[in-house]
Design a protein around this motif. Sequence first.
Motif, PDB file in Angstrom:
ATOM      1  N   ASP A  13     -17.003  15.582  -5.423  1.00 58.53           N
ATOM      2  CA  ASP A  13     -17.595  16.540  -6.270  1.00 58.53           C
ATOM      3  C   ASP A  13     -18.950  15.980  -6.735  1.00 58.53           C
ATOM      4  O   ASP A  13     -19.212  14.877  -6.984  1.00 58.53           O
ATOM      5  N   LEU A  23     -13.014  14.221 -14.934  1.00 58.83           N
ATOM      6  CA  LEU A  23     -12.691  13.589 -13.713  1.00 58.83           C
ATOM      7  C   LEU A  23     -13.675  14.032 -12.597  1.00 58.83           C
ATOM      8  O   LEU A  23     -13.396  15.398 -12.442  1.00 58.83           O
ATOM      9  N   ARG A  24     -14.568  13.347 -11.994  1.00 57.85           N
ATOM     10  CA  ARG A  24     -15.049  13.977 -10.896  1.00 57.85           C
ATOM     11  C   ARG A  24     -14.532  13.177  -9.612  1.00 57.85           C
ATOM     12  O   ARG A  24     -14.646  11.858  -9.530  1.00 57.85           O
ATOM     13  N   ARG A  25     -14.054  13.963  -8.481  1.00 57.83           N
ATOM     14  CA  ARG A  25     -13.467  13.244  -7.448  1.00 57.83           C
ATOM     15  C   ARG A  25     -14.686  13.048  -6.331  1.00 57.83           C
ATOM     16  O   ARG A  25     -15.793  13.275  -6.778  1.00 57.83           O
ATOM     17  N   SER A  26     -14.321  11.928  -5.234  1.00 56.68           N
ATOM     18  CA  SER A  26     -15.331  11.570  -4.462  1.00 56.68           C
ATOM     19  C   SER A  26     -16.153  12.709  -3.936  1.00 56.68           C
ATOM     20  O   SER A  26     -17.319  12.472  -3.419  1.00 56.68           O
TER      21      SER A  26
END
Length: 121
Positions: free
Chosen positions: A19, A14-17
């Motif tokens: 990242d 999961l890459r957050r906004s």
Amino acid sequence: MTDHQAHTAARPLLRRSQDGELIDVAGVAHFFRLTSEHTGGRFAFEEFSLAPGTIGARPHVHDGHDEYFYVLEGELTLHTGDREVTVGPGHLLAATRGTPHGFRNAGPAPARALCLYTPAG
């Protein structure tokens, strides 16, 4: 470790906004969301933006990877080998290995797009 154990031990990433790695090169803001490090070299993913009048990349050719450009906002003028075409949101250019390509923002507003690389560079 068996193949089954390796497969079940793997997890989605999961890459957050926020990242990623932001690199500004000649007026193009490249925000690399996934790199070779994240995908074992299989794939890379970036979001980029260009101000009006900015050249993203002059026509060139890659022999080692494919690039896919997907326009999110504004307009990009894309070099497609023998001509240029200006496109807006929802348009996709597949620049597969060995094909000349380039892009610029010739429009009056900022442009934002995605670029996907296979394999990652």
